[in-house]
Design an enzyme around this catalytic site. Structure first.
Site, PDB file in Angstrom:
ATOM      1  N   ILE A  12       0.193  -1.325   0.100  1.00 38.54           N
ATOM      2  CA  ILE A  12      -0.255   0.097  -0.386  1.00 38.54           C
ATOM      3  C   ILE A  12       0.395   1.465  -0.070  1.00 38.54           C
ATOM      4  CG2 ILE A  12      -2.226  -1.036   1.362  1.00 38.54           C
ATOM      5  CD1 ILE A  12      -1.337   0.048   3.648  1.00 38.54           C
ATOM      6  N   HIS A  56      10.002 -11.283   3.766  1.00 38.95           N
ATOM      7  CA  HIS A  56       8.980 -11.082   2.030  1.00 38.95           C
ATOM      8  C   HIS A  56       9.546 -10.839   1.612  1.00 38.95           C
ATOM      9  CE1 HIS A  56       8.810  -7.172   5.213  1.00 38.95           C
ATOM     10  NE2 HIS A  56       9.029  -6.491   4.077  1.00 38.95           N
TER      11      HIS A  56
HETATM   12  P1  AMP Z   1      10.253  -4.006   5.165  1.00 42.12           P
HETATM   13  O1  AMP Z   1      10.578  -2.307   5.244  1.00 42.12           O
HETATM   14  O2  AMP Z   1      10.739  -4.569   4.123  1.00 42.12           O
HETATM   15  O3  AMP Z   1       9.718  -4.693   5.882  1.00 42.12           O
HETATM   16  O4  AMP Z   1       8.943  -3.861   3.431  1.00 42.12           O
HETATM   17  C1  AMP Z   1       7.559  -3.271   4.670  1.00 42.12           C
HETATM   18  C2  AMP Z   1       6.556  -3.389   3.338  1.00 42.12           C
HETATM   19  O5  AMP Z   1       5.465  -3.598   4.049  1.00 42.12           O
HETATM   20  C3  AMP Z   1       7.354  -1.442   2.774  1.00 42.12           C
HETATM   21  O6  AMP Z   1       6.775  -1.376   1.358  1.00 42.12           O
HETATM   22  C4  AMP Z   1       4.953  -0.913   3.268  1.00 42.12           C
HETATM   23  O7  AMP Z   1       4.521  -0.241   2.386  1.00 42.12           O
HETATM   24  C5  AMP Z   1       4.776  -2.069   3.075  1.00 42.12           C
HETATM   25  N1  AMP Z   1       3.453  -1.975   3.890  1.00 42.12           N
HETATM   26  C6  AMP Z   1       3.677  -2.077   5.415  1.00 42.12           C
HETATM   27  N2  AMP Z   1       2.067  -1.778   5.510  1.00 42.12           N
HETATM   28  C7  AMP Z   1       1.368  -2.344   4.906  1.00 42.12           C
HETATM   29  C8  AMP Z   1      -0.084  -3.087   4.657  1.00 42.12           C
HETATM   30  N3  AMP Z   1      -0.880  -3.013   5.585  1.00 42.12           N
HETATM   31  N4  AMP Z   1      -0.402  -3.763   3.606  1.00 42.12           N
HETATM   32  C9  AMP Z   1       0.132  -3.858   2.628  1.00 42.12           C
HETATM   33  N5  AMP Z   1       1.647  -3.213   2.879  1.00 42.12           N
HETATM   34  C10 AMP Z   1       2.174  -2.335   3.798  1.00 42.12           C
END
Ligand code: AMP
Length: 137
Positions: free
Chosen positions: A34, A102
């Site tokens: 998002i 992820h």
């Molecule tokens: P990281 O910094 O690699 O842990 O990435 C976490 C990712 O999760 C980031 O790109 C955020 O934009 C994404 N993110 C955080 N909360 C959500 C959510 N509720 N739904 C979808 N993506 C999210």
């Protein structure tokens, strides 16, 4: 490893909070980021409770990577792009913000990548795109 069962992706897996899901099987889930770093930014996560790549058994990893392949293919056909970046951060020291393993799949060129987790995207557009991607998966 102390897996935090309250992290946001664990909540998405449990259905406690919503997500724009594009694919799901017994081992993995794919949904839209998002705060996209490019249009179509998608996340693939294992259902196994792993914080980083070091915490997942091979069987779960293989199935998760198969989902990564499927989603890359779907992004290419849906968005008509030639290239998709795969990014994966291990640990806060690398910039990981959500402590559930992820894989970021970002359909753009490295030079066009927007800032990480900087700004919420247009949710209506993300939803519409998720429906197109889901349709080919
Ligand atoms: P990281 O910094 O690699 O842990 O990435 C976490 C990712 O999760 C980031 O790109 C955020 O934009 C994404 N993110 C955080 N909360 C959500 C959510 N509720 N739904 C979808 N993506 C999210």
């Amino acid at each position: 490893m102390n897996y935090d069962t309250d992290n946001i992706f664990a909540k998405i897996l449990r259905g406690d909070i919503p997500a724009f899901k594009v694919y799901e099987d017994d081992y993995s889930l794919a949904f839209m980021d998002i705060m996209p770093q490019a249009e179509g930014h998608t996340l693939v996560i294992p259902k196994f409770e792993a914080e980083t790549l070091l915490d997942i058994p091979a069987e779960h990893l293989i199935h998760t990577m198969t989902t990564v392949q499927k989603v890359i293919s779907a992004l290419k056909s849906t968005l008509g792009v030639e290239g998709v970046i795969m990014m994966q951060l291990n640990g806060q020291a690398a910039g990981q913000t959500v402590p559930h393993l992820h894989f970021h799949l970002i359909p753009t060129h490295l030079s066009q990548l927007q800032r990480h987790g900087a700004e919420q995207g247009d949710m209506a557009k993300i939803k519409a795109l998720s429906e197109k991607i889901r349709a080919v998966l």
